[in-house]
Every structure is written in structure tokens, then in C-alpha cells.
Motif scaffolding. Structure first.
Motif, PDB file in Angstrom:
ATOM      1  N   ARG A  25      62.730   4.246 -47.684  1.00 22.05           N
ATOM      2  CA  ARG A  25      62.452   4.360 -49.119  1.00 22.05           C
ATOM      3  C   ARG A  25      61.277   5.299 -49.373  1.00 22.05           C
ATOM      4  O   ARG A  25      61.278   6.067 -50.349  1.00 22.05           O
ATOM      5  CB  ARG A  25      62.168   2.972 -49.713  1.00 22.05           C
ATOM      6  N   TYR A  26      60.274   5.236 -48.504  1.00 22.38           N
ATOM      7  CA  TYR A  26      59.116   6.121 -48.638  1.00 22.38           C
ATOM      8  C   TYR A  26      59.526   7.580 -48.533  1.00 22.38           C
ATOM      9  O   TYR A  26      59.178   8.393 -49.404  1.00 22.38           O
ATOM     10  CB  TYR A  26      58.088   5.774 -47.563  1.00 22.38           C
ATOM     11  N   PHE A  27      60.263   7.940 -47.487  1.00 19.31           N
ATOM     12  CA  PHE A  27      60.654   9.339 -47.319  1.00 19.31           C
ATOM     13  C   PHE A  27      61.532   9.823 -48.473  1.00 19.31           C
ATOM     14  O   PHE A  27      61.367  10.949 -48.961  1.00 19.31           O
ATOM     15  CB  PHE A  27      61.393   9.519 -45.992  1.00 19.31           C
ATOM     16  N   LYS A  28      62.429   8.987 -48.942  1.00 19.01           N
ATOM     17  CA  LYS A  28      63.320   9.400 -50.037  1.00 19.01           C
ATOM     18  C   LYS A  28      62.572   9.512 -51.356  1.00 19.01           C
ATOM     19  O   LYS A  28      63.033  10.190 -52.281  1.00 19.01           O
ATOM     20  CB  LYS A  28      64.488   8.420 -50.152  1.00 19.01           C
ATOM     21  N   HIS A  29      61.421   8.855 -51.452  1.00 16.20           N
ATOM     22  CA  HIS A  29      60.592   8.951 -52.656  1.00 16.20           C
ATOM     23  C   HIS A  29      59.676  10.173 -52.628  1.00 16.20           C
ATOM     24  O   HIS A  29      59.543  10.878 -53.636  1.00 16.20           O
ATOM     25  CB  HIS A  29      59.751   7.685 -52.807  1.00 16.20           C
TER      26      HIS A  29
END
Length: 243
Positions: A25-29
Motif C-alpha cells: 500500500r505504501y509503494f502504490k501510494h
């Protein structure tokens, strides 16, 4: 390309499968699928710091940091104001797994220096891993970081350079941003020598630059007798990226 360097060209979200959910979720954000990775970044910083956890005096500083993520290297040049018209220059670096620190009065007269021993090298690599939130493509698994899940809002990141390995726990907030990093033991200077102490950093005020979301503000400190003693508080006022 130097031995041990990892070079990737584009962010590929299909490579994120298998990573802990909060890390995905962090990378996609903070990143965009297909964007270029960062090969070089220059950060202009300002803020205040303490020379030790025993000092009550906060000193203003200005700094420029150059980072080369492919080789896990950085060099940080800072000017720290001691008194009116009196300043010291500090240069901290990590290159090919070798940490170094130099202090000069007025950028001319040597005050202190240290280089290339395991405790210093380990502390410098911990710093690189924590500060990668400012150049987040360096946290991708293709860049050499191994992620292990802890729970739905945290994960352990591990990074190795040559024979040296460090780990940091990354804590993610409800916006899928890194809000804190923590380790039970990072080497620092205490009582005239290097000791391993719990160390923590916080990040906030994310904004977008060059297609990625990064924090504007960071602070770090050591846990001493159950209390987090901050020693560095800074903002990034300018970022120059070479993809």
C-alpha cells in the motif's frame, strides 16, 4: 557499474506481489507504476540539532545531501552555527559500505574525524535506510531491501552492503505513509565511545515531487531511560532528482 550495485530503470507494481500488505500500500501510494527510479538526488535541508543527548542547546544548521541509491551512498555537508559568526562544518558520508565523519571549524581547521569501522559503518547504513523515505524507489525489493511483515501497519526492512546488514521497523499511518522508523540498536557516540542504543525517527508533511510522495519534515532521536531524546529536527526545502 561498481560491484554490488543494483540498477533498475522503472517502477513495476507487478513486482510488489508477495510483499507485506502495508508495504504494498505504501509503494502504490507514494510511487507511480512505470515511473523512473531515482539514480541521484540532492536534498537541501535546514533545521536544528543537538550534539548529544546530554546537551540542552539546539544549534541551527543548513545542509546539502547528495544520495546515489544504486550504490547505497550519500554525502551530507552541513554548516552548524555555534555562536554569531562562529560555525562548524560537518561532513558525514557512506560510500561502498564505508562510513565517515569529519568536523571542521569554519570549514578549514580540523576538529574531529572518524572512518571505516564496523560500528560507524553500521550507523551510517541505518541512516541511509531510514532516509530512503525521501527517495522511496530505493526501498523497492529490486534495490536490495528485504521486507518482512509484522502487522497490518508495520513491517521490517533489511538491507545488506557487503558483509554489513541492518534492519529497521517501518510504521505506516492511515494514509499509507511512513510515519516512523525504529530499531532496538543503532550505534552512536555516547560517553566517549560507540554504543548501541534504541533509535527512532518520525516523518510527516508529505507532498508530491517528481511523481512521488515524500515527507517535508523529519526528526530522529535516541531512547534514553524510557524517553525519546530528539537530536535532529529538519525540513527539506529543495529536492533535485536525477532519474
Amino acid at each position: 557499474m561498481a560491484k554490488g550495485e543494483v540498477v533498475i530503470n522503472k517502477v513495476n507494481f507487478s513486482h510488489l506481489s508477495g510483499l507485506p500488505e502495508p508495504v504494498q500500500r505504501y509503494f502504490k501510494h507514494v510511487l507511480k507504476d512505470g515511473q523512473s527510479v531515482i539514480n541521484q538526488i540532492e536534498l537541501t535541508q535546514h533545521g536544528s540539532l543537538r550534539t548529544s543527548t546530554d546537551s540542552n542547546k539546539w544549534l541551527p544548521f543548513k545542509a546539502i545531501q547528495l544520495v546515489l541509491p544504486n550504490s547505497k551512498s550519500f554525502i551530507w555537508h552541513a554548516s552548524i552555527k555555534l555562536f554569531p559568526a562562529v560555525y562548524i562544518s560537518v561532513e558525514d558520508s557512506l560510500q561502498s559500505g564505508i562510513g565517515s565523519g569529519k568536523v571542521r571549524l569554519f570549514n578549514i581547521f580540523p576538529v574531529a574525524s572518524d572512518s571505516n569501522h564496523k560500528k560507524l559503518n553500521s550507523g551510517a547504513l541505518h541512516r541511509y535506510l531510514a532516509e530512503a523515505v525521501w527517495f522511496p524507489t530505493a526501498l523497492l525489493p529490486e534495490s536490495g531491501v528485504t521486507w518482512t511483515g509484522i502487522d497490518d501497519s508495520s513491517a521490517l526492512a533489511s538491507l545488506s552492503v557487503k558483509e554489513l546488514t541492518v534492519e529497521l521497523e517501518f510504521k505506516f499511518n492511515d494514509n499509507n505513509e511512513v510515519e516512523a522508523v525504529y530499531t532496538e540498536g543503532r550505534y552512536g557516540q555516547f560517553d566517549g565511545g560507540y554504543q548501541k542504543r534504541p533509535w527512532q525517527g518520525h516523518f510527516k508533511d508529505y507532498h508530491e515531487i517528481n511523481g512521488m510522495k515524500v515527507p517535508s519534515y523529519g526528526e530522529v532521536g535516541w531512547w534514553i531511560d524510557g524517553k525519546l531524546e530528539l537530536v535532529w529536527k529538519g525540513e527539506v526545502s529543495k529536492t533535485i532528482v536525477n532519474e
